[in-house]
Design a protein around this motif. Structure first.
Motif, PDB file in Angstrom:
ATOM      1  N   GLY A   1      -6.602  -7.519  11.362  1.00  0.00           N
ATOM      2  CA  GLY A   1      -7.156  -7.064  10.090  1.00  0.00           C
ATOM      3  C   GLY A   1      -6.282  -6.037   9.412  1.00  0.00           C
ATOM      4  N   ILE A   2      -6.800  -5.470   8.339  1.00  0.00           N
ATOM      5  CA  ILE A   2      -6.084  -4.487   7.519  1.00  0.00           C
ATOM      6  C   ILE A   2      -6.812  -3.150   7.604  1.00  0.00           C
ATOM      7  CG2 ILE A   2      -5.448  -3.855   5.155  1.00  0.00           C
ATOM      8  CD1 ILE A   2      -5.317  -6.896   4.571  1.00  0.00           C
ATOM      9  N   GLU A   3      -6.070  -2.080   7.822  1.00  0.00           N
ATOM     10  CA  GLU A   3      -6.669  -0.747   7.805  1.00  0.00           C
ATOM     11  C   GLU A   3      -6.764  -0.274   6.357  1.00  0.00           C
ATOM     12  OE1 GLU A   3      -6.136   3.813   9.500  1.00  0.00           O
ATOM     13  OE2 GLU A   3      -4.947   2.178  10.365  1.00  0.00           O
ATOM     14  N   PHE A   4      -7.978  -0.132   5.877  1.00  0.00           N
ATOM     15  CA  PHE A   4      -8.211   0.288   4.503  1.00  0.00           C
ATOM     16  C   PHE A   4      -8.029   1.807   4.369  1.00  0.00           C
ATOM     17  CE2 PHE A   4      -9.536  -3.909   4.221  1.00  0.00           C
ATOM     18  CZ  PHE A   4     -10.058  -4.250   2.983  1.00  0.00           C
TER      19      PHE A   4
ATOM     20  N   ALA B   1      -0.387  -9.952  -0.718  1.00  0.00           N
ATOM     21  CA  ALA B   1       0.350  -8.744  -0.366  1.00  0.00           C
ATOM     22  C   ALA B   1       0.007  -7.593  -1.307  1.00  0.00           C
ATOM     23  CB  ALA B   1       1.850  -9.029  -0.404  1.00  0.00           C
ATOM     24  N   THR B   2      -0.178  -7.913  -2.588  1.00  0.00           N
ATOM     25  CA  THR B   2      -0.518  -6.881  -3.573  1.00  0.00           C
ATOM     26  C   THR B   2      -1.924  -6.348  -3.330  1.00  0.00           C
ATOM     27  OG1 THR B   2       0.924  -7.981  -5.178  1.00  0.00           O
ATOM     28  CG2 THR B   2      -0.654  -6.383  -6.038  1.00  0.00           C
ATOM     29  N   LEU B   3      -2.851  -7.232  -3.022  1.00  0.00           N
ATOM     30  CA  LEU B   3      -4.216  -6.800  -2.695  1.00  0.00           C
ATOM     31  C   LEU B   3      -4.209  -5.896  -1.465  1.00  0.00           C
ATOM     32  CD1 LEU B   3      -6.178 -10.121  -3.275  1.00  0.00           C
ATOM     33  CD2 LEU B   3      -6.422  -8.014  -4.607  1.00  0.00           C
ATOM     34  N   GLU B   4      -3.380  -6.246  -0.483  1.00  0.00           N
ATOM     35  CA  GLU B   4      -3.301  -5.410   0.713  1.00  0.00           C
ATOM     36  C   GLU B   4      -2.872  -3.993   0.369  1.00  0.00           C
ATOM     37  OE1 GLU B   4      -1.432  -5.484   5.219  1.00  0.00           O
ATOM     38  OE2 GLU B   4      -0.321  -6.466   3.603  1.00  0.00           O
ATOM     39  N   GLN B   5      -1.922  -3.866  -0.568  1.00  0.00           N
ATOM     40  CA  GLN B   5      -1.493  -2.534  -0.995  1.00  0.00           C
ATOM     41  C   GLN B   5      -2.658  -1.728  -1.546  1.00  0.00           C
ATOM     42  OE1 GLN B   5       1.866  -1.217  -0.752  1.00  0.00           O
ATOM     43  NE2 GLN B   5       1.816  -2.974   0.640  1.00  0.00           N
TER      44      GLN B   5
ATOM     45  N   ARG C   1     -15.909  -1.030  -5.573  1.00  0.00           N
ATOM     46  CA  ARG C   1     -15.058  -1.683  -6.553  1.00  0.00           C
ATOM     47  C   ARG C   1     -14.325  -0.672  -7.417  1.00  0.00           C
ATOM     48  NH1 ARG C   1     -19.893  -6.026  -7.833  1.00  0.00           N
ATOM     49  NH2 ARG C   1     -19.211  -7.657  -6.351  1.00  0.00           N
ATOM     50  N   GLU C   2     -14.968   0.456  -7.679  1.00  0.00           N
ATOM     51  CA  GLU C   2     -14.319   1.494  -8.487  1.00  0.00           C
ATOM     52  C   GLU C   2     -13.078   2.042  -7.783  1.00  0.00           C
ATOM     53  OE1 GLU C   2     -18.403   0.865  -9.633  1.00  0.00           O
ATOM     54  OE2 GLU C   2     -17.528   1.402  -7.698  1.00  0.00           O
ATOM     55  N   SER C   3     -13.218   2.334  -6.493  1.00  0.00           N
ATOM     56  CA  SER C   3     -12.089   2.848  -5.728  1.00  0.00           C
ATOM     57  C   SER C   3     -10.985   1.797  -5.623  1.00  0.00           C
ATOM     58  CB  SER C   3     -12.552   3.264  -4.326  1.00  0.00           C
ATOM     59  OG  SER C   3     -11.482   3.772  -3.568  1.00  0.00           O
ATOM     60  N   PHE C   4     -11.382   0.546  -5.479  1.00  0.00           N
ATOM     61  CA  PHE C   4     -10.414  -0.550  -5.415  1.00  0.00           C
ATOM     62  C   PHE C   4      -9.611  -0.662  -6.707  1.00  0.00           C
ATOM     63  CE2 PHE C   4      -9.819  -5.060  -6.686  1.00  0.00           C
ATOM     64  CZ  PHE C   4      -8.783  -5.392  -5.826  1.00  0.00           C
ATOM     65  N   MET C   5     -10.298  -0.634  -7.864  1.00  0.00           N
ATOM     66  CA  MET C   5      -9.590  -0.776  -9.134  1.00  0.00           C
ATOM     67  C   MET C   5      -8.637   0.396  -9.367  1.00  0.00           C
ATOM     68  SD  MET C   5     -10.268  -3.687 -10.447  1.00  0.00           S
ATOM     69  CE  MET C   5      -9.328  -3.352 -11.945  1.00  0.00           C
ATOM     70  N   GLU C   6      -9.059   1.576  -8.961  1.00  0.00           N
ATOM     71  CA  GLU C   6      -8.182   2.740  -9.103  1.00  0.00           C
ATOM     72  C   GLU C   6      -6.922   2.561  -8.262  1.00  0.00           C
ATOM     73  OE1 GLU C   6      -8.216   7.578  -8.291  1.00  0.00           O
ATOM     74  OE2 GLU C   6     -10.101   6.439  -8.239  1.00  0.00           O
ATOM     75  N   ALA C   7      -7.093   2.081  -7.043  1.00  0.00           N
ATOM     76  CA  ALA C   7      -5.933   1.856  -6.167  1.00  0.00           C
ATOM     77  C   ALA C   7      -5.063   0.722  -6.680  1.00  0.00           C
ATOM     78  CB  ALA C   7      -6.415   1.558  -4.745  1.00  0.00           C
ATOM     79  N   LEU C   8      -5.699  -0.344  -7.166  1.00  0.00           N
ATOM     80  CA  LEU C   8      -4.938  -1.498  -7.645  1.00  0.00           C
ATOM     81  C   LEU C   8      -4.081  -1.134  -8.843  1.00  0.00           C
ATOM     82  CD1 LEU C   8      -4.397  -4.573  -7.401  1.00  0.00           C
ATOM     83  CD2 LEU C   8      -6.290  -4.913  -9.013  1.00  0.00           C
ATOM     84  N   ARG C   9      -4.587  -0.295  -9.705  1.00  0.00           N
ATOM     85  CA  ARG C   9      -3.853   0.074 -10.918  1.00  0.00           C
ATOM     86  C   ARG C   9      -2.827   1.184 -10.682  1.00  0.00           C
ATOM     87  NH1 ARG C   9      -5.690  -2.507 -15.268  1.00  0.00           N
ATOM     88  NH2 ARG C   9      -7.850  -3.278 -15.324  1.00  0.00           N
ATOM     89  N   SER C  10      -2.530   1.490  -9.442  1.00  0.00           N
ATOM     90  CA  SER C  10      -1.595   2.575  -9.123  1.00  0.00           C
ATOM     91  C   SER C  10      -0.361   2.093  -8.366  1.00  0.00           C
ATOM     92  CB  SER C  10      -2.318   3.647  -8.284  1.00  0.00           C
ATOM     93  OG  SER C  10      -3.454   4.155  -8.970  1.00  0.00           O
TER      94      SER C  10
END
Length: 411
Positions: free
Chosen positions: A78-81, A343-347, A357-366
Motif C-alpha cells: 500500500g501507500i503511506e498517506f 503516480a501523480t495521485l500517489e504524490q 477530499r479537501e486535504s486531497f485537493m490541497e495536496a494535489l494542487r501543490s
C-alpha cells in the motif's frame, strides 16, 4: 488489443478490499471526519470511460494503466498517506461507451462509494457530470480531456485535467509550421465540439499574422458521424499541402487516412495526441504514404526502439501484464497516461494530512516539477498554475513508420 473485456455495460475492477464510506478511519474527536470512499485501510477511486464502442481501445487503456500502477503499490503493501496511515487503492470502473448520458449515470452510481473520480476519457463524457461533481464536492481529477474548464479553479473548484489542453497542442502545431519559413496551405477538419474548437483555436493563434501559412479550407464533423468522406473530398480539392485533422474518433481517423489516398491527396498531417497511435491508427491507415505525420507527446512510447531497454518502460509493461491483465503492447498513449495519473495521485496521497477530499485537493494542487514515470525529457507534472492541467508541456514528434521521433523543425 483491448486487454480488458467489458462485460455488458459495466466493468468493476477491485484491486484490494472494499472501501465504502468513512467508517473505520479511527478519527479522533479533533480530526476532520473522513470523506466517503476512504477508510483506515483503503481508498476507492471511480472511473467512467468508454470500454465498448469505437473509443474502447483508448478507454480501456485509461483503466489498465492506473490499475497497473496501483497494483504495484498494493502488492508492496500500500501507500503511506500524509496522515501516517497506509492504505491500498481500489479502482471501480464503469463503461460509458463515450455516451454522456451513460457517463452521468455511472457517476451517480459511484459518487457515494468513491473518494474521487479520475482518469476517464472524453470531453463530452466528463462534462456530463461536471456540474453534479461540483455540487456534490466530489473531486473529478486528472481526467483525460484537454478541455480548459477542468483546470479553471473558478469554474471547476474540485476538478483538474491531466493531459495538455487542446489549445496547447494546436499551438505547438502552428508554431512548428510558422517556424519552417516555407509557404504552406492548410486544410482543417475538426470535431464540432469543444475538442475540435480548442485545437483549432490554438493553431490559429500560432499562425495569426504569419505570412507563410494560409488556411484555405475549414470544415467540421459530428462525433456521432460514421463517415467523413464528403468532407475529405471537399478538402482535397483545396490542394492544401498540410492537413490538420482535429479528430477524436479512432475509426474516422483511419478512414480519413485511407480516403485521402484514394483521392490522390497526400498532404502532411497534424494529428491530436489521443488519435495518433502508430499500431492502432497510422499503420492500418497507411500513414507511410504521406510525407509527414506529426503529433505531440509527453510520454515514452514502449513500442519505440529508443525505449526498448528503458527501466520505466520495462516496469510499466510488466505491471500491465501482471496487475491489469493487459498482455499486448499498448496501442494507445492512454495506457501510459493513466499510469502516470496513478503516480501523480500517489504524490497527493503522500501529502494529504487528513482523510478528506479537501486535504486531497490541497495536496494535489501543490505538485511542482514532478517527473512521473514514463515522462519524456522536457516535460513534467505541475498542478500549481490555474487554467493549466497537470501536464501542459509537450514535444512535437514525427511518425517514422514504427513510432515517433522528436523533431524541432517541420519537413
Amino acid at each position: 488489443m483491448l486487454g480488458i473485456v467489458a462485460l455488458g455495460s459495466a466493468l468493476a475492477l477491485t484491486l484490494a478490499g472494499c472501501a465504502r464510506g468513512g467508517e473505520g478511519t479511527g478519527a479522533t474527536d479533533d480530526a476532520a471526519p473522513a470523506s466517503p470512499g476512504i477508510t483506515d485501510s483503503s481508498i476507492a477511486l471511480g472511473i467512467t470511460t468508454p470500454l465498448s464502442g469505437p473509443t474502447a481501445g483508448p478507454g480501456t487503456c485509461t483503466v489498465a494503466g492506473i490499475t497497473a500502477y496501483f497494483g504495484e503499490r498494493n502488492a508492496e503493501g500500500g501507500i503511506e498517506f500524509g496522515d501516517g496511515v497506509t492504505r491500498t487503492v481500489d479502482i471501480e470502473a464503469l463503461d460509458d461507451a463515450y455516451d454522456p448520458q451513460k457517463a452521468k449515470a455511472n457517476y451517480d452510481q459511484l459518487k457515494d462509494s468513491v473518494f474521487a473520480m479520475t482518469s476517464g476519457l472524453g470531453t463530452p463524457t466528463n462534462r456530463a457530470y461536471l456540474e453534479a461533481a461540483i455540487a456534490d464536492e466530489v473531486p473529478q481529477v486528472l481526467v483525460m480531456t484537454g478541455d480548459p474548464i477542468f483546470s479553471d479553479t473558478g469554474e471547476s473548484p474540485s476538478q483538474l485535467g491531466f493531459v495538455p489542453i487542446y489549445q496547447n497542442e494546436g499551438l505547438a502545431f502552428g508554431e512548428l509550421l510558422v517556424a519552417s519559413g516555407d509557404d504552406h496551405k492548410v486544410a482543417i477538419l475538426s470535431q464540432n465540439d469543444d475538442f475540435g474548437e480548442g485545437y483549432v483555436e490554438g493553431f490559429k493563434e500560432a499562425v495569426e499574422g504569419a505570412d507563410n501559412v494560409e488556411i484555405v479550407e475549414e470544415l467540421t464533423y459530428e462525433a456521432t458521424d460514421t463517415a467523413v468522406d464528403g468532407q475529405l473530398t471537399e478538402l482535397a480539392a483545396s490542394d492544401a499541402d498540410v492537413f490538420f485533422n482535429a479528430m477524436s474518433i479512432t475509426p474516422l481517423v483511419i478512414s480519413s487516412l485511407q480516403k485521402a489516398q484514394q483521392l490522390g491527396w497526400t498532404p502532411s498531417w497534424f494529428l491530436p495526441s489521443n488519435t495518433s497511435s502508430p499500431a492502432a491508427i497510422l499503420q492500418p491507415g497507411g500513414a507511410e504514404a504521406f510525407p509527414g505525420v506529426y503529433s505531440v507527446s509527453f510520454a515514452k512510447a514502449p513500442a519505440s526502439p529508443a525505449f526498448a531497454e528503458d527501466e520505466d518502460v520495462q516496469t510499466f509493461l510488466a505491471s500491465l501484464k501482471e496487475y491489469a491483465d493487459y498482455q499486448d503492447m499498448p496501442a494507445f498513449p492512454h495506457c501510459m497516461w493513466s499510469y502516470m495519473v496513478g503516480a501523480t495521485l500517489e504524490q497527493a496521497f503522500m501529502e494529504m494530512t487528513e482523510p478528506t477530499r479537501e486535504s486531497f485537493m490541497e495536496a494535489l494542487r501543490s505538485i511542482t516539477d514532478f517527473q512521473a514515470p514514463l515522462m519524456l525529457e522536457g516535460t513534467a507534472v505541475d498542478t500549481t498554475t490555474d487554467g493549466q492541467p497537470a501536464v501542459s508541456s509537450v514535444v512535437v514528434q514525427k511518425y517514422n513508420g514504427k513510432g515517433y521521433d522528436t523533431v524541432e523543425s517541420f519537413g
